[in-house]
Design a protein around this motif. Structure first.
Motif, short mmCIF file in Angstrom:
data_model
loop_
_atom_site.label_atom_id
_atom_site.label_comp_id
_atom_site.label_asym_id
_atom_site.label_seq_id
_atom_site.Cartn_x
_atom_site.Cartn_y
_atom_site.Cartn_z
N PHE A 1 -15.42 -64.80 36.08
CA PHE A 1 -15.19 -66.23 36.24
C PHE A 1 -13.69 -66.48 36.29
N ASP A 2 -13.30 -67.51 37.09
CA ASP A 2 -11.91 -67.93 37.05
C ASP A 2 -11.71 -68.92 35.92
N ASN B 1 -10.49 -75.17 32.18
CA ASN B 1 -11.78 -75.87 32.14
C ASN B 1 -12.91 -75.03 31.57
N GLN C 1 -11.60 -71.96 35.92
CA GLN C 1 -12.41 -73.17 36.04
C GLN C 1 -13.89 -72.89 35.78
N GLY C 2 -14.21 -71.62 35.46
CA GLY C 2 -15.61 -71.27 35.23
C GLY C 2 -16.37 -71.01 36.51
N ASN C 3 -15.65 -70.72 37.60
CA ASN C 3 -16.29 -70.45 38.88
C ASN C 3 -16.29 -68.95 39.14
N PRO C 4 -17.34 -68.45 39.85
CA PRO C 4 -17.39 -67.01 40.18
C PRO C 4 -16.17 -66.61 41.01
N ASP C 5 -15.55 -65.47 40.66
CA ASP C 5 -14.40 -65.00 41.45
C ASP C 5 -14.45 -63.50 41.73
N ALA D 1 -21.89 -62.66 38.65
CA ALA D 1 -20.79 -62.94 39.58
C ALA D 1 -19.63 -61.98 39.42
N ALA E 1 -21.76 -65.05 34.50
CA ALA E 1 -20.45 -64.42 34.66
C ALA E 1 -20.59 -62.94 35.00
#
Length: 641
Positions: free
Chosen positions: A441-442, A395, A444-448, A438, A435
């Motif tokens: 990003f994973d 994504n 999916q574009g989420n902070p990881d 955070a 990014a």
């Protein structure tokens, strides 16, 4: 010139005046039991030598002249050649056709005649007391031990293009010697059979195959074209690469022939056709005009994945006439065409449908908002065309362009990924500031907070037998935390600045570049407690709550200068605190290995995650010259307070 086997003397046993042929040979000579000594003489023998490899048109003979008289003598040898061959003087012994021996002559309506004269040494004749064999009369008989003198002449002829119906080549010799014992003559002839022995191969494979794991059966057909029985000395086969010998499929019960592994050479195991488990020099017997079919089977390795075909090579040995009579030397036979004595067959393997996917990012690491380019390559590595190709990406907002085709047939607009064809896709993702905040990003574009930007693509396709397992390729671009600011602790060279050590590396090669790399002055008045010529650079890092696990220092000139590194927390605490020292070189008595970075190079150290957030680093260098630092990168993770 090839070498012939030693020729045994012609022994004669004389008993009471009766001549009886015998094979008794003693120390290279022959013994004659007689009540009287045999009449001395000369002998001539013709031998056909082995064929010269790669030159089946030439025939090589050896003419051996023996003298068992008590005096040496000059022997004149005349050899009459078959009318279908040509004398080759440059490959023959020089005595043929020499001026002293006479010039080779040819008859317009008959065979050629070549002449030579050779001086043959005398033989030795020793008389010893002995019996007379079957008719022993004690005290009346003697034993004559004859050791003849000997000379050899090599004779080479060229067969050229022999008539198709030619089945034999004749050679005859006449020798005359005159010495103290008179004039002696002898005649000898030799017939060389011609047989175009051949081997051909037919291949039997499963329908639609062969595929990995299948058995290939080669039917080797060996043919004797002449009206005389022959034996082929050795029929060998090589187990092709990527296969194993299949004994069950290689049996020929009708002729009781089996294949036996008789050695493992560079090109694979060698097998010999013959009695089971026998590696002797087996002779394959063929009746007149017989055609023999010999099976040879191999099983393709189950994991065979090469696009190269399976190659089988079968080789016939030399052939001799074999009429069932045991002779000291087999009757010679010449094969005029050695090209068909080897059979080579290539069998393509039908590989299962398969494909691979790779996902390569550029750059491999990123230290500020900007683009990442992904190159995704889909390659058909199997044995069938692929259809229904679907391309699923993560994504991340990656915009992939159309495929670029390499190899195969047609173009990618036909929606078929042909055998050996590749489709290459290029896509770009713009990494946002978030990014970095955070720390990753994973997909999916989420902070990881794992220190990288993740991207995954999944490709599906179908082969002739239906859908294939999907292939997934992931890419990881590391978040790079580079120094964003620097302070001058020690004096900086006038043409440089502490800020030259911030940002991404930008100094080319190993060079004195004060404009792009921090360059200190030589400091003879160091801070209190520091060794002479020690200088300090402070670099600052932007991310908040960043706990370090390592640091990289990009050195670009006078490398190997780092002696101490201290990390400061968000309150600027850490200078002089041993718990904040992450590196202390043995150069100054510290516990860590000396900095031995090549120029240019990266001095990288790792350590347990700091319990505090890092805001800055003090880098101490010690070099009696202008050491230069191009960039500094902090490695670690963001920890939520």
């Amino acid at each position: 010139m090839p070498t012939a086997l030693p020729l045994p003397s012609r022994p004669r046993r004389l008993i009471m005046g009766i001549v009886v042929m015998s094979a008794a040979i003693v120390s290279g000579a022959f013994v004659v039991d007689a009540c009287w000594a045999p009449a001395p003489g000369i002998h001539i023998t013709l031998i056909a030598l082995e064929a010269t490899p790669g030159d089946s048109a030439r025939l090589e003979y050896r003419v051996i002249v023996q003298n068992d008289t008590a005096a040496e003598g000059t022997v004149r040898v005349n050899v009459t050649l078959d009318p279908d061959v040509r004398f080759v003087p440059e490959a023959s012994s020089p005595e043929w056709g020499s001026p002293a021996a006479g010039v080779a002559s040819a008859q317009d309506d008959g065979p050629s005649i070549v002449e030579a004269s050779v001086l043959v040494p005398k033989g030795s004749r020793t008389f010893l007391p002995a019996g007379c064999g079957l008719l022993e009369v004690s005290g009346l008989c003697t034993s004559v031990d004859i050791d003849p003198g000997q000379r050899s002449l090599d004779l080479v002829v060229d067969t050229g293009s022999l008539p198709v119906e030619k089945t034999a080549i004749a050679l005859s010799a006449h020798a005359t010697m005159t010495n103290d014992e008179g004039t002696l003559t002898v005649n000898e002839s030799l017939t060389l059979l011609i047989a175009d022995v051949s081997v051909t191969t037919e291949v039997t494979v499963p329908q639609g195959g062969p595929r990995p794991g299948d058995v290939i059966v080669y039917q080797h057909t060996v043919t004797n074209p002449i009206d005389r029985a022959i034996s082929v000395r050795g029929f060998t086969n090589v187990v092709p690469a990527g296969t194993s010998f299949d004994r069950a499929g290689s049996r020929n019960s009708a002729s009781l022939l089996f294949w036996t592994v008789c050695g493992d050479f560079d090109d694979g195991p060698h097998l010999v056709a013959g009695p089971e488990d026998s590696c002797a020099q087996v002779e394959l017997f063929l009746d007149p005009h017989e055609t023999r079919v010999i099976p040879f089977a191999v099983r393709i390795d189950p994991d065979y994945a090469s696009a190269e075909p399976i190659i089988n090579t079968a080789v016939l040995g030399t052939a001799i006439e074999d009429d069932g009579i045991l002779r000291p030397r087999p009757r010679p036979l010449r094969d005029p065409n050695l090209n068909n004595n080897t059979s080579r067959v290539e069998t393509p393997v039908v590989l299962p449908a398969a494909f691979t996917v790779t996902n390569t990012p550029s750059p491999q690491g990123i230290g500020a908002p900007g683009p990442i380019t992904y190159t995704v390559v889909v390659e058909n590595t199997g044995g069938a065309a692929l259809t229904n190709l679907t391309f699923d990406k993560s994504n991340l907002a990656v915009l992939f362009g159309p495929a670029i085709q390499t190899g195969g047939s047609g173009d990618n607009t036909n929606a078929v990924l042909d055998i050996g064809e590749t489709w290459t896709f290029h896509g770009v993702y713009l990494v946002p500031e978030a990014a970095f905040t955070a720390n990753g990003f994973d997909t999916q574009g989420n902070p990881d907070n794992d220190g990288d930007i993740d991207n995954t693509v999944t490709v599906s396709a179908s082969g002739p037998d239906g859908p294939l397992p999907s292939q997934t390729a992931s890419a990881r671009v590391e978040i790079e935390t580079w120094a964003t600011g620097a302070l001058q602790i020690s004096t900086t060279r006038g043409d440089s600045s502490p800020d030259a050590a911030t940002g991404l590396p930008d100094t080319l090669g190993c060079s004195d570049s004060p404009a792009t790399a921090w360059t200190p002055e030589i400091d003879d008045s160091p801070a209190s407690g520091l060794p002479p010529q020690t200088v300090i650079l402070q670099v600052n890092f932007a991310p908040a709550n960043f706990h370090a696990t390592g640091i990289e220092i990009h050195e670009s000139f006078e490398t190997g200068s780092v002696v101490l590194i201290e990390l400061l927390d968000e309150n600027g605490v850490g200078i002089g605190d041993p718990t904040h020292q992450v590196y202390s070189s043995a150069v100054d008595g510290g516990p860590d290995p000396e900095d031995s970075t090549a120029c240019p190079g990266v001095f990288r150290i790792t350590f347990p995650q700091t319990p505090y957030a890092v805001s800055s680093a003090w880098i101490y260098t010690e070099r009696p010259g202008f050491e230069q630092i191009d960039a500094v990168r902090l490695i670690g993770v963001t920890v939520t307070p």
